[in-house]
Design an enzyme around this catalytic site. Structure first.
Site, PDB file in Angstrom:
ATOM      1  CE1 TYR A  18      -3.275  -2.963   0.685  1.00 11.04           C
ATOM      2  CE2 TYR A  18      -1.915  -3.421   2.602  1.00 11.04           C
ATOM      3  CZ  TYR A  18      -2.907  -3.792   1.721  1.00 11.04           C
ATOM      4  OH  TYR A  18      -3.517  -5.010   1.871  1.00 11.04           O
ATOM      5  CE1 TYR A 145      -7.845  -6.077   2.641  1.00 10.82           C
ATOM      6  CE2 TYR A 145      -7.324  -7.999   3.963  1.00 10.82           C
ATOM      7  CZ  TYR A 145      -7.022  -7.160   2.919  1.00 10.82           C
ATOM      8  OH  TYR A 145      -5.917  -7.394   2.140  1.00 10.82           O
ATOM      9  CG  ASP A 242     -11.692 -14.038   5.545  1.00 10.08           C
ATOM     10  OD1 ASP A 242     -10.793 -14.655   6.132  1.00 10.08           O
ATOM     11  OD2 ASP A 242     -11.480 -13.094   4.754  1.00 10.08           O
ATOM     12  CE  LYS A 271      -3.526 -11.160   7.911  1.00 11.33           C
ATOM     13  NZ  LYS A 271      -4.749 -10.764   7.195  1.00 11.33           N
TER      14      LYS A 271
END
Ligand SMILES: *Cc1c(COP(=O)(O)O)cnc(C)c1O
Length: 422
Positions: A18, A145, A242, A271
């Protein structure tokens, strides 16, 4: 390269997350990491309040995780998964299915969280296609997200996500408002209305369970997740959860969905799966989903990454899940939660602070205005802590091995950072 040359080349040529290119600010060079500490090129030691984006739950340079990779490396680093299989993949699948909620029976290995969400979406779409039914949309909640690829971006929050950059190319999904922090009858009615209105075109519902992570670090009431499950059942939709951020104990339960006692049809993990060592994720589903996709004999699930089920990543994941099973992570997370709550309380009254909240090993200071990332980071680093704030959020997700003293250092750094807002 000297440390200065390294940082100069990095800034001019190496893209970071980003970030513009060339970078506006120099990055910090890390030369090693052990336990909860990162060591910078100049010898500075920082307690990692981020667990390397929530993944390094057991800390760095862990002897058990290191040994798992070295042992597997002696056999094979990688082999294609098309037509071949191997012990680390099969053993990891079995371990994941033992840990997953009852009814989840199938595993698809992906190479990153974003890809695992793509696969989950593809599963849901193919499930309906195989029945010859046209249901191209998903329902999700605002504030979510789910990753950075195009399929995922389309279900991320339409305001703080990247919709505005790609409105013309993103799939059009149905968005419910953000789930409230407490029980809320009016919200339930709104979900009922939206699902009923769109059910005929919906393949499924996708959400992060209980904790909305990168979309805003919000925690919502478990009753809303139960409502989503109920509505999915009533209308025959698939529920995709998720668990990439919430999975493996981060929120205080093994799965975010456990707070609500809900079992999804499809779930994504990533993750912390590898303990933060390598990139691996997985999409899990029920027999019903797998049969629905495969039964028509039309098309199999059309996905297959080159590095699918990478043996090194699978081995270290197995070792990481083994560590999780051995350690009393529930108590560790509870202790961290108590430390975060106590240590951050002081920030609540500070000017510029809108809210302070904790859930499991997650501590959040929400600010009234977007934070100056450089300033917050400098304040935290002066306290020997690494943080990566974004938007209006100064937050931490420390490794589970963090001691109360280390958690205290993190909260001291966060309150110091909050003090710079005034
Ligand atoms: C981080 C994250 C992803 C994306 O995972 P990557 O490994 O970064 O691609 C997806 N969903 C959630 C909830 C996440 O926190």
């Amino acid at each position: 390269m000297t440390p200065e040359e390294l940082l100069a080349f990095d800034r001019e040529h190496v893209w970071h997350p980003y970030a513009p290119m060339p970078a506006r600010h120099a990055n910090h060079a890390v030369v090693s990491a052990r336990g909860v500490r990162l060591t910078l090129a100049d010898g500075t030691e920082l307690i990692d309040g981020m667990s390397s984006w929530w993944a390094a739950i057991h800390g760095y340079d862990h002897p058990v995780l290191n040994a798992a990779i070295i042992d597997q490396l002696g056999r094979m680093a990688h082999v294609m998964f098309g037509g071949l299989t191997h012990p680390p993949a099969v053993e990891l699948a079995r371990t994941l299915l033992d840990l997953a909620p009852a009814g989840i029976t199938k595993v698809f290995f992906a190479d990153s969280g974003s890809v695992s969400v793509e696969v989950a979406i593809k599963m849901a779409l193919q499930y309906w296609r195989a029945r010859g039914v046209d249901r191209p949309r998903l329902l999700t909640v605002r504030g979510g997200y789910h990753g950075d690829t195009f399929g995922d971006m389309a279900v991320c929050d339409p305001v703080n996500g990247m919709h505005h950059l790609f409105t013309d190319v993103l799939a059009s999904h149905v968005f419910a408002p953000e789930p409230p922090a407490g029980p809320d009858e009016a919200y339930t009615r709104e979900l009922e209305r939206l699902v009923a209105e769109h059910a005929h075109e919906l393949a499924g519902i996708i959400a992060e369970p209980i904790v909305q992570g990168a979309g805003g670090m919000r925690f919502y009431d478990p009753s809303h997740l139960r409502t989503l499950r109920r509505l999915a059942d009533e209308h025959g939709l698939l529920l995709i959860l998720d668990e990439i951020a919430t999975g493996f104990g981060r929120s205080g339960e093994l799965w975010g969905a456990d707070h609500a006692g809900v079992v999804p049809d499809i779930m994504c993990v990533g993750k912390a799966l590898t303990g933060g060592y390598l990139s691996m994720a997985a999409t899990l589903c029920t027999d019903g989903v797998a049969e629905g996709i495969s039964a028509s004999g039309e098309a199999p699930l059309m996905h297959g990454p080159t590095f699918m089920a990478n043996p090194l990543a699978a081995s270290v994941s197995l070792a990481s899940l083994g560590l999780l099973a051995e350690r009393d992570w529930r108590t560790e997370v509870k202790t961290i939660e108590a430390g975060l709550a106590a240590g951050l309380e002081e920030a609540r009254a500070m000017p510029g602070v809108a809210d302070v909240r904790t859930k499991g090993a997650i501590g959040v200071v929400q600010t009234e205005a977007p934070v100056d990332v450089q300033r917050v980071q400098a304040a935290a680093m002066a306290h020997g802590v690494w943080l990566r704030p974004f938007g209006r959020l100064i937050y931490t997700m420390p490794p589970y091995i963090s001691t109360p003293e280390e958690v205290g250092r993190i909260t001291a750094a966060m309150t110091a950072a909050a003090r710079t807002l005034a």
